[in-house]
Design an enzyme around this catalytic site. Sequence first.
Site, short mmCIF file in Angstrom:
data_model
loop_
_atom_site.label_atom_id
_atom_site.label_comp_id
_atom_site.label_asym_id
_atom_site.label_seq_id
_atom_site.Cartn_x
_atom_site.Cartn_y
_atom_site.Cartn_z
N PHE A 141 0.86 -1.19 0.00
CA PHE A 141 0.00 0.00 0.00
C PHE A 141 0.89 1.23 0.00
O PHE A 141 1.65 1.46 0.94
CB PHE A 141 -0.95 0.06 1.20
CG PHE A 141 -1.86 1.27 1.11
CD1 PHE A 141 -3.02 1.23 0.38
CD2 PHE A 141 -1.48 2.48 1.70
CE1 PHE A 141 -3.82 2.35 0.24
CE2 PHE A 141 -2.29 3.61 1.57
CZ PHE A 141 -3.45 3.54 0.84
N ASP A 226 9.26 2.86 2.09
CA ASP A 226 8.07 3.67 2.39
C ASP A 226 7.82 3.57 3.89
O ASP A 226 7.34 2.55 4.40
CB ASP A 226 6.87 3.15 1.59
CG ASP A 226 5.63 4.03 1.82
OD1 ASP A 226 5.61 4.80 2.80
OD2 ASP A 226 4.67 3.90 1.03
N LYS A 255 2.38 11.23 7.25
CA LYS A 255 1.60 10.94 8.46
C LYS A 255 2.12 11.66 9.70
O LYS A 255 1.88 12.86 9.85
CB LYS A 255 1.49 9.43 8.65
CG LYS A 255 0.65 8.82 7.51
CD LYS A 255 0.06 7.47 7.79
CE LYS A 255 -0.98 7.13 6.73
NZ LYS A 255 -0.69 5.95 5.94
#
Length: 398
Positions: A141, A226, A255
Amino acid sequence: MTKTEQYIAEVEEVSAHNYHPLPVVISKAEGIWVTDVEGRRYIDMLSAYSAVNQGHRHPKIIRALKDQADRLTLTSRAFHNDQMGPFIRKLVKLTRYDKALLMNTGAEAVETAIKAARRWGYNKKNVPADKAKIIVCDGNFHGRTTTIVGFSTDPDCRTGFGPFTPGFEIIPYNDANALEGAIDANTVAFLVEPVQGEAGVFVPSEGYLKKCAEICRKHNVLLICDEIQTGFGRTGRMFCSDWEGVRPDIITMGKALGGGVYPVSGIVADNEIMMAAFEPGNHGSTFGGNPLACAVASAALDVIVDEHLPERAAELGEFFRGELKKIAHKRVKEIRGKGLLTGLELHETARPFSLELMNRGILAKDTHGTTIRFAPPLVITKEELAGAVKTIAEVIGK
Ligand SMILES: *Cc1c(COP(=O)(O)O)cnc(C)c1O
């Protein structure tokens, strides 16, 4: 109709139906606690997918937001501002890279890394024009742009959104041999999550990332980690790749970089990549690197370092999983995780359990059918976690 039902009915009517949230409407939050419109309190055990590692509305981050909002919010990159340089200096010192490039959302950071790797490939590795290949993993993802969902293996993410960007090859996760087998002369990068969060908290075997790093080095392929979800303390190290002593060529971050207050993302890399990839005019973002973002992110980084959040996550994560394992109910298939990122996989559909946890004051979201993800803010205390485990045990064991 209750207030909750009214708010939800409104969203159903006017918002696109691109999410399936739990039926709770939150109106206030502080630290690990959120309060809904009926006045009920819950422990937030999702932390906005790890964007709220510092806890909701951390006073230092809110102070930075307010102070900066009173001075300057946006200049665009057409002009300089007095916040970006000092913030990036702090970020590259912390991460020990030469440079950073700031964007807003995680997906944009990933897009930036993809562009950087391709340009590096053409300029430094002499890959023929438009032939660059990037290797990615099954179950990945990395965000929601059309390029990114094009190399997703989740039908929910990609179905109906083609045609997709070429130049990506998918290999199994947690299989370093598959990586070596997939690399060819035109391969510029391997893009990987050190722990797959959205896929259901899949922790690869020990040594996997290190082996991948060695393979990448050997074949002159960039390793892009990531760390948008795993970064900034979540897994018990500042970055999850630190667990294996791996220094990726590019790290994507987002985030928690914005402290749960403001969207801030970016990549870090050394000059060899940054200077080969970017020149005035070939990449950018109106809001990327804006002074409000930089002031907020600077405070967000300070909180992570000053409050030793990675160390807390390491210790509390061990405690939490140890306690969860004592539940030992036949419904539980597996408990896995790193730091304060934990997946509890059941033998049955998880959503009824997320709903029951909600009714008892714990917000956690089921993912991919049978897994519940627990990722509380890293400022949670051991006592609060112990209390949560008690409730989880009651709900699972019922
Ligand atoms: C959340 C996430 C993204 C996307 O971030 P957005 O801010 O939602 O675009 C990318 N990669 C990983 C690993 C993530 O968890």
